[in-house]
Design a protein around this motif. Structure first.
Motif, PDB file in Angstrom:
ATOM      1  N   ARG A  63      -9.445 -15.816  17.639  1.00 41.17           N
ATOM      2  CA  ARG A  63      -9.602 -14.554  17.228  1.00 41.17           C
ATOM      3  C   ARG A  63      -9.975 -13.485  18.416  1.00 41.17           C
ATOM      4  O   ARG A  63     -10.106 -12.346  18.003  1.00 41.17           O
ATOM      5  N   GLU A  64     -10.134 -13.623  19.513  1.00 45.02           N
ATOM      6  CA  GLU A  64      -9.964 -13.037  20.792  1.00 45.02           C
ATOM      7  C   GLU A  64      -8.324 -12.247  20.035  1.00 45.02           C
ATOM      8  O   GLU A  64      -8.579 -10.718  20.348  1.00 45.02           O
ATOM      9  N   ASN A  65      -7.525 -13.163  20.463  1.00 40.74           N
ATOM     10  CA  ASN A  65      -5.495 -12.593  20.199  1.00 40.74           C
ATOM     11  C   ASN A  65      -6.096 -11.540  18.882  1.00 40.74           C
ATOM     12  O   ASN A  65      -5.384 -10.472  19.116  1.00 40.74           O
ATOM     13  N   LEU A  66      -6.462 -11.938  18.034  1.00 39.03           N
ATOM     14  CA  LEU A  66      -6.597 -11.073  16.491  1.00 39.03           C
ATOM     15  C   LEU A  66      -7.046  -9.580  16.963  1.00 39.03           C
ATOM     16  O   LEU A  66      -6.185  -8.655  16.749  1.00 39.03           O
ATOM     17  N   ALA A  67      -8.493  -9.847  17.281  1.00 33.32           N
ATOM     18  CA  ALA A  67      -8.769  -8.422  17.271  1.00 33.32           C
ATOM     19  C   ALA A  67      -7.899  -8.276  18.706  1.00 33.32           C
ATOM     20  O   ALA A  67      -8.310  -6.056  17.779  1.00 33.32           O
ATOM     21  N   MET A  68      -7.261  -8.093  19.150  1.00 32.18           N
ATOM     22  CA  MET A  68      -6.627  -7.556  20.157  1.00 32.18           C
ATOM     23  C   MET A  68      -5.162  -6.435  19.528  1.00 32.18           C
ATOM     24  O   MET A  68      -4.755  -5.897  19.789  1.00 32.18           O
ATOM     25  N   VAL A  69      -4.809  -7.248  18.797  1.00 34.75           N
ATOM     26  CA  VAL A  69      -3.251  -7.382  17.624  1.00 34.75           C
ATOM     27  C   VAL A  69      -3.878  -6.058  16.690  1.00 34.75           C
ATOM     28  O   VAL A  69      -3.794  -5.388  16.340  1.00 34.75           O
TER      29      VAL A  69
ATOM     30  N   LYS B 160      -6.383  -4.026  16.776  1.00 35.35           N
ATOM     31  CA  LYS B 160      -6.622  -2.578  17.728  1.00 35.35           C
ATOM     32  C   LYS B 160      -5.741  -2.414  18.453  1.00 35.35           C
ATOM     33  O   LYS B 160      -5.716  -1.104  19.274  1.00 35.35           O
ATOM     34  N   GLY B 161      -4.208  -2.527  18.078  1.00 37.53           N
ATOM     35  CA  GLY B 161      -3.343  -2.054  19.132  1.00 37.53           C
ATOM     36  C   GLY B 161      -2.687  -2.724  19.797  1.00 37.53           C
ATOM     37  O   GLY B 161      -1.953  -1.981  20.300  1.00 37.53           O
ATOM     38  N   MET B 162      -3.390  -3.780  21.130  1.00 39.64           N
ATOM     39  CA  MET B 162      -3.061  -3.885  21.784  1.00 39.64           C
ATOM     40  C   MET B 162      -1.986  -6.031  22.181  1.00 39.64           C
ATOM     41  O   MET B 162      -2.742  -6.256  21.170  1.00 39.64           O
ATOM     42  N   ASN B 163      -1.259  -5.486  23.203  1.00 44.90           N
ATOM     43  CA  ASN B 163      -0.516  -6.883  22.853  1.00 44.90           C
ATOM     44  C   ASN B 163      -1.443  -8.402  23.752  1.00 44.90           C
ATOM     45  O   ASN B 163      -1.638  -7.541  25.245  1.00 44.90           O
ATOM     46  N   PRO B 164      -1.953  -9.175  23.292  1.00 50.01           N
ATOM     47  CA  PRO B 164      -2.828 -10.271  24.247  1.00 50.01           C
ATOM     48  C   PRO B 164      -1.561 -10.615  25.591  1.00 50.01           C
ATOM     49  O   PRO B 164      -2.670 -11.198  25.922  1.00 50.01           O
ATOM     50  N   LYS B 165      -0.253 -10.333  25.408  1.00 47.79           N
ATOM     51  CA  LYS B 165       0.215 -10.955  26.961  1.00 47.79           C
ATOM     52  C   LYS B 165       0.122  -9.997  27.413  1.00 47.79           C
ATOM     53  O   LYS B 165       0.252 -10.755  28.723  1.00 47.79           O
ATOM     54  N   GLN B 166      -0.186  -9.111  27.517  1.00 48.01           N
ATOM     55  CA  GLN B 166      -0.813  -7.993  28.845  1.00 48.01           C
ATOM     56  C   GLN B 166      -1.471  -8.270  28.995  1.00 48.01           C
ATOM     57  O   GLN B 166      -1.677  -7.851  30.892  1.00 48.01           O
ATOM     58  N   GLN B 167      -2.577  -8.276  28.642  1.00 51.83           N
ATOM     59  CA  GLN B 167      -4.031  -8.924  28.826  1.00 51.83           C
ATOM     60  C   GLN B 167      -4.279  -9.838  30.291  1.00 51.83           C
ATOM     61  O   GLN B 167      -5.154 -10.088  31.232  1.00 51.83           O
ATOM     62  N   VAL B 168      -3.286 -11.359  29.699  1.00 50.24           N
ATOM     63  CA  VAL B 168      -3.390 -11.975  30.768  1.00 50.24           C
ATOM     64  C   VAL B 168      -2.898 -11.873  31.882  1.00 50.24           C
ATOM     65  O   VAL B 168      -3.532 -11.968  33.277  1.00 50.24           O
ATOM     66  N   SER B 169      -1.417 -11.395  31.810  1.00 52.33           N
ATOM     67  CA  SER B 169      -1.008 -11.085  33.083  1.00 52.33           C
ATOM     68  C   SER B 169      -1.416  -9.574  33.645  1.00 52.33           C
ATOM     69  O   SER B 169      -0.959  -9.310  34.791  1.00 52.33           O
ATOM     70  N   ARG B 170      -2.513  -8.730  33.662  1.00 56.53           N
ATOM     71  CA  ARG B 170      -2.684  -7.946  34.628  1.00 56.53           C
ATOM     72  C   ARG B 170      -3.169  -8.116  36.067  1.00 56.53           C
ATOM     73  O   ARG B 170      -4.031  -9.109  35.869  1.00 56.53           O
ATOM     74  N   PRO B 171      -2.920  -7.612  37.365  1.00 57.91           N
ATOM     75  CA  PRO B 171      -3.694  -7.588  38.044  1.00 57.91           C
ATOM     76  C   PRO B 171      -5.133  -7.407  38.532  1.00 57.91           C
ATOM     77  O   PRO B 171      -5.800  -6.522  37.124  1.00 57.91           O
ATOM     78  N   ALA B 172      -5.611  -8.110  39.401  1.00 55.48           N
ATOM     79  CA  ALA B 172      -6.934  -7.541  39.946  1.00 55.48           C
ATOM     80  C   ALA B 172      -7.187  -6.900  40.929  1.00 55.48           C
ATOM     81  O   ALA B 172      -7.234  -7.824  42.014  1.00 55.48           O
ATOM     82  N   PRO B 173      -7.034  -5.714  41.199  1.00 55.12           N
ATOM     83  CA  PRO B 173      -6.113  -4.928  42.254  1.00 55.12           C
ATOM     84  C   PRO B 173      -7.636  -5.511  43.492  1.00 55.12           C
ATOM     85  O   PRO B 173      -6.954  -5.693  44.399  1.00 55.12           O
TER      86      PRO B 173
END
Length: 107
Positions: free
Chosen positions: A11-17, A19-32
């Motif tokens: 459901r989270e991935n569908l909500a991101m799609v 909104k025009g976001m790529n769900p795979k990019q969110q997972v790989s974002r670094p926490a600086p």
């Protein structure tokens, strides 16, 4: 429970799609600032433990020039100062992160 976790993730991935976001990019974002936060937390906890040890040893010092006597009568002071030191470390991390983000005009 596993089904519930998978369902919520979908459901989270569908909500991101939607909104025009790529769900795979969110997972790989670094926490600086993750390592900074952990480092300051551990340094603060270590300093709190050291301070608790020093205070405990001074409270149990003998009079008349005797050497230190360790009695372990104050275990609460260790936990309290570890928590205080860790909290100070997290507050310092927040201040550093906020200063960095204000300088970059992200806040």
């Amino acid at each position: 429970m596993i089904f519930g976790i998978a369902y919520l993730k979908t459901r989270e991935n569908l909500a991101m799609v939607e909104k025009g976001m790529n769900p795979k990019q969110q997972v790989s974002r670094p926490a600086p600032f993750k390592s900074l936060k952990l480092g300051l937390l551990l340094v603060g906890a270590g300093l709190g433990l050291l301070l608790a040890y020093i205070i405990d040893m001074n409270l149990n010092r003998g009079t008349g020039g005797e050497h230190f006597r360790y009695h372990n009568d104050n275990p609460a002071i260790y936990f309290a100062l570890i928590a205080i030191g860790g909290g100070i470390g997290l507050i310092a991390s927040y201040a550093i992160e906020r200063k960095y983000l204000v300088e970059r005009k992200e806040i």
